[in-house]
Design a protein around this motif. Structure first.
Motif, mmCIF file in Angstrom:
data_model
loop_
_atom_site.group_PDB
_atom_site.id
_atom_site.type_symbol
_atom_site.label_atom_id
_atom_site.label_comp_id
_atom_site.label_asym_id
_atom_site.label_seq_id
_atom_site.Cartn_x
_atom_site.Cartn_y
_atom_site.Cartn_z
ATOM 1 N N UNK A 193 98.204 27.483 0.365
ATOM 2 C CA UNK A 193 98.277 27.734 1.805
ATOM 3 C C UNK A 193 96.899 28.057 2.371
ATOM 4 N N UNK A 194 96.120 28.835 1.634
ATOM 5 C CA UNK A 194 94.776 29.198 2.094
ATOM 6 C C UNK A 194 93.920 27.947 2.275
ATOM 7 N N UNK A 195 93.899 27.094 1.269
ATOM 8 C CA UNK A 195 93.060 25.895 1.350
ATOM 9 C C UNK A 195 93.529 24.964 2.456
ATOM 10 N N UNK A 196 94.823 24.754 2.567
ATOM 11 C CA UNK A 196 95.326 23.840 3.589
ATOM 12 C C UNK A 196 95.023 24.324 5.004
ATOM 13 N N UNK A 197 94.902 25.641 5.168
ATOM 14 C CA UNK A 197 94.600 26.197 6.491
ATOM 15 C C UNK A 197 93.114 26.195 6.802
ATOM 16 N N UNK A 198 92.286 25.907 5.800
ATOM 17 C CA UNK A 198 90.839 25.993 6.019
ATOM 18 C C UNK A 198 90.352 24.780 6.814
ATOM 19 N N UNK A 199 89.519 24.976 7.811
ATOM 20 C CA UNK A 199 89.106 23.857 8.679
ATOM 21 C C UNK A 199 88.264 22.797 7.987
ATOM 22 N N UNK A 200 87.686 23.097 6.830
ATOM 23 C CA UNK A 200 86.865 22.101 6.145
ATOM 24 C C UNK A 200 87.602 21.389 5.009
ATOM 25 N N UNK A 201 88.870 21.689 4.807
ATOM 26 C CA UNK A 201 89.644 21.077 3.729
ATOM 27 C C UNK A 201 90.491 19.939 4.279
ATOM 28 N N UNK A 202 90.394 18.784 3.650
ATOM 29 C CA UNK A 202 91.188 17.627 4.052
ATOM 30 C C UNK A 202 92.612 17.724 3.516
ATOM 31 N N UNK A 203 92.738 17.983 2.230
ATOM 32 C CA UNK A 203 94.066 18.116 1.639
ATOM 33 C C UNK A 203 93.965 18.810 0.298
ATOM 34 N N UNK A 204 95.122 19.187 -0.242
ATOM 35 C CA UNK A 204 95.227 19.867 -1.534
ATOM 36 C C UNK A 204 96.399 19.241 -2.283
ATOM 37 N N UNK A 205 96.192 18.965 -3.566
ATOM 38 C CA UNK A 205 97.267 18.465 -4.422
ATOM 39 C C UNK A 205 97.520 19.466 -5.538
ATOM 40 N N UNK A 206 98.779 19.650 -5.862
ATOM 41 C CA UNK A 206 99.136 20.503 -6.987
ATOM 42 C C UNK A 206 99.172 19.691 -8.269
ATOM 43 N N UNK A 207 99.106 20.394 -9.382
ATOM 44 C CA UNK A 207 99.217 19.750 -10.684
ATOM 45 C C UNK A 207 100.519 18.939 -10.777
ATOM 46 N N UNK A 208 101.610 19.507 -10.269
ATOM 47 C CA UNK A 208 102.905 18.820 -10.334
ATOM 48 C C UNK A 208 102.878 17.522 -9.525
ATOM 49 N N UNK A 209 102.250 17.556 -8.347
ATOM 50 C CA UNK A 209 102.165 16.344 -7.522
ATOM 51 C C UNK A 209 101.367 15.258 -8.236
ATOM 52 N N UNK A 210 100.268 15.645 -8.869
ATOM 53 C CA UNK A 210 99.421 14.671 -9.542
ATOM 54 C C UNK A 210 100.096 14.122 -10.791
ATOM 55 N N UNK A 211 100.777 14.985 -11.530
ATOM 56 C CA UNK A 211 101.469 14.525 -12.727
ATOM 57 C C UNK A 211 102.556 13.515 -12.378
#
Length: 556
Positions: A418-436
């Motif tokens: 949640x912290x990263x996704x709310x940051x104005x300089x972050x495009x996106x975040x993927x979790x280990x589960x999503x990538x697997x």
């Protein structure tokens, strides 16, 4: 007095390092042939560190030497280091393995391994962390993390008479391209070329090192500025006390760091490569040999000065001439050789110059994205203490601290995402589960989604619990201090796109502007020398270098 580096390979360095011998006359030039009748006796594979497709396009018209020669072969100006983690070690791991980092196991230059039995949980991609007293910055070099074979490994297995030699400015370049079955491997160490622990420095390498030391121990005046570089010859202010673009590679005697961030560094690697070419009689036997050259100066120059100034222009001009001198030596020796040249990643210019040149949104990363700052923010949110998350920088793989309880780890993972996704300089975040769960990459690399790019970098044993991708034109360096003002590592095209060039005498010129991948280099070169590869376990595909209706690739 100002100077240029013209002829460095044919001057002092080679006089000190290469045994003199009579050279046969160049082979006569025959009419162009669509498909070679026999495989080349020598493959020369060159990686130019941080040689982006943008830099290639910006300077291509001015070349007259070695780089110009390569543009007359098979040119793929839109090659891709197709993965998201566009760093040096992952990129080099793709070039001669035919596999993306998710399969080579080299997910970054450094990653976190909380199971290692030392205080420093950061692991360097080319180290052995089990060595007593080692750290990720004071390490013993090793190839152990590379999971797959290289071209040299396949060649030596098929025919032990093939010789494989790898030389680079960086250990990770020499190791990741060289693989395990090598006749010789050398990279620049603290003060000269070195190799694996326990490998004695040969008399030949000692002579090269002595020549390099003579060069370093001299004051070097600024280089002359050729006409094509004058338009970009102006300084850029990075901080109130730091500017770049005024030195033109002038340095004081003994300054090894400045030597590495100059065209002389690549010239030294080429000098050692030429010496080993003669010493090992590469290309003279019945089996095809492989010479690997990792040229690192462009990367150090890009980090120190950016990619769009006079220093990069000077580097491209010098590299063109030095490669020309190197190829001239091969021609004079009468060796039937083929060259493949590419890069481990691209790079973007420093944001201060980008903002001067119409990229108004170019910025440096905010300190709040560094792991220590994120941990502090998460501690305030959760009431937990300590380093809640671990990482090696403000983007990329992020690891939840395994000393936390499972419930605490789940809480930290949720809050960190949640912290990263709310940051104005972050495009996106993927979790280990999503990538697997994501499918393996397929289709043209220029059309991949961010998830697909991140999947190409994902290794379930080494990747983070989260992968953080920054927005375009965010430079992941908060403080642009002297010596480190620009970088790479993003999933954006300025970091992913690299040239891929193939050349052999009498090859019919072709240029293919569609997207291809660096993992295609292994199967392409294997086809050129008639080397059979496994039917599975390789991500790349053979590229047809025959400009006619015939094909240089084996039938599928």
């Amino acid at each position: 007095m100002k100077r240029m580096l013209a002829g460095f390979l044919t001057g002092t360095m080679l006089a000190l390092s290469v045994p003199t011998s009579a050279q046969p006359a160049p082979a006569p030039v025959s009419a162009p042939a669509a498909t070679p009748a026999k495989p080349p006796r020598l493959l020369v594979v060159i990686s130019v560190d941080q040689f982006s497709a943008d830099v290639f396009a910006a300077h291509r018209a001015s070349w007259t030497g070695g780089l110009a020669r390569l543009t007359q072969g098979a040119v793929f100006p839109k090659g891709y280091q197709s993965h998201a983690a566009t760093e040096t070690c992952p990129g080099h791991s793709t070039i001669l393995t035919g596999n993306r980092p998710g399969h080579t196991g080299i997910v970054a230059n450094d990653w976190i391994d909380q199971s290692v039995a030392r205080a420093d949980k950061t692991v360097y991609c080319s180290e052995d962390p089990a060595q007593p007293g080692s750290s990720s910055r004071d390490y013993v070099a090793s190839v152990q993390f590379l999971r797959v074979p290289t071209l040299g490994d396949y060649m030596k297995t098929a025919n032990p008479a093939s010789k494989v030699v790898s030389v680079a400015g960086k250990d990770r370049a020499a190791i990741m391209m060289g693989g395990r079955k090598l006749d010789q491997i050398w990279w620049w160490g603290a003060d000269g070329f070195t190799s694996y622990k326990g490998t004695a420095v040969t008399p030949l390498v000692q002579r090269v090192n002595a020549g390099v030391k003579m060069l370093i121990d001299q004051d070097r005046p600024a280089m002359d500025i050729p006409d094509q570089c004058r338009a970009v010859d102006r300084p850029v202010q990075v901080t109130p006390t730091v500017s770049v673009g005024a030195g033109h590679f002038a340095r004081k005697a003994g300054d090894i760091r400045a030597f590495r961030a100059s065209p002389e560094y690549d010239a030294a690697v080429l000098a050692l490569g030429a010496s080993l070419l003669e010493d090992q009689k590469l290309g003279r036997g019945d089996a095809t040999d492989l010479l690997i050259l990792g040229l690192s100066a462009t990367d150090y120059i890009g980090h120190s000065f950016g990619t769009r100034g006079a220093e990069m222009c000077l580097q491209m001009d010098s590299l063109d001439r030095e490669l020309g001198a190197f190829f001239d030596r091969l021609d004079a020796a009468g060796i039937d050789y083929m060259v493949a040249l590419t890069a481990d990643h691209g790079g973007q210019d420093l944001p201060e110059r980008q903002r001067e040149q119409a990229a108004s949104d170019a910025a440096r990363v905010q300190p709040s994205l560094y792991p220590k700052a994120v941990s502090a923010a998460l501690a305030a949110k959760t009431g937990l203490t300590g380093d809640l998350i671990l990482g090696t920088g403000p983007f990329g793989d992020v690891y939840v601290n395994r000393s936390l309880t499972p419930a605490q780890q789940a809480q930290v993972l949720k809050e960190a995402r949640a912290f990263y996704l709310a940051h104005p300089q972050v495009e996106t975040v993927f979790t280990r589960a999503e990538l697997a769960a994501a499918p393996e990459p397929s289709g043209p690399p220029e059309s991949w989604s961010l998830l697909t790019m991140a999947k190409a970098s994902f290794d379930p044993q080494r990747s983070g619990d989260l992968v953080v991708l920054l927005k375009p034109r965010v430079t992941p360096i908060a403080d642009g201090g002297a010596g480190y003002v620009a970088t790479h590592g993003s999933p954006w095209d300025y970091d992913r796109r690299v040239p891929m060039l193939f050349w052999r005498k009498d090859m019919v010129h072709m240029e293919q502007p569609l997207g291809v991948e660096t993992v295609d280099i292994l199967p392409t070169l294997a086809a050129q020398i008639g080397l059979a590869l496994p039917a599975t376990g390789i991500d790349g595909k053979c590229l047809d270098l025959d400009a006619t209706a015939a094909s240089s690739c084996p039938a599928r």
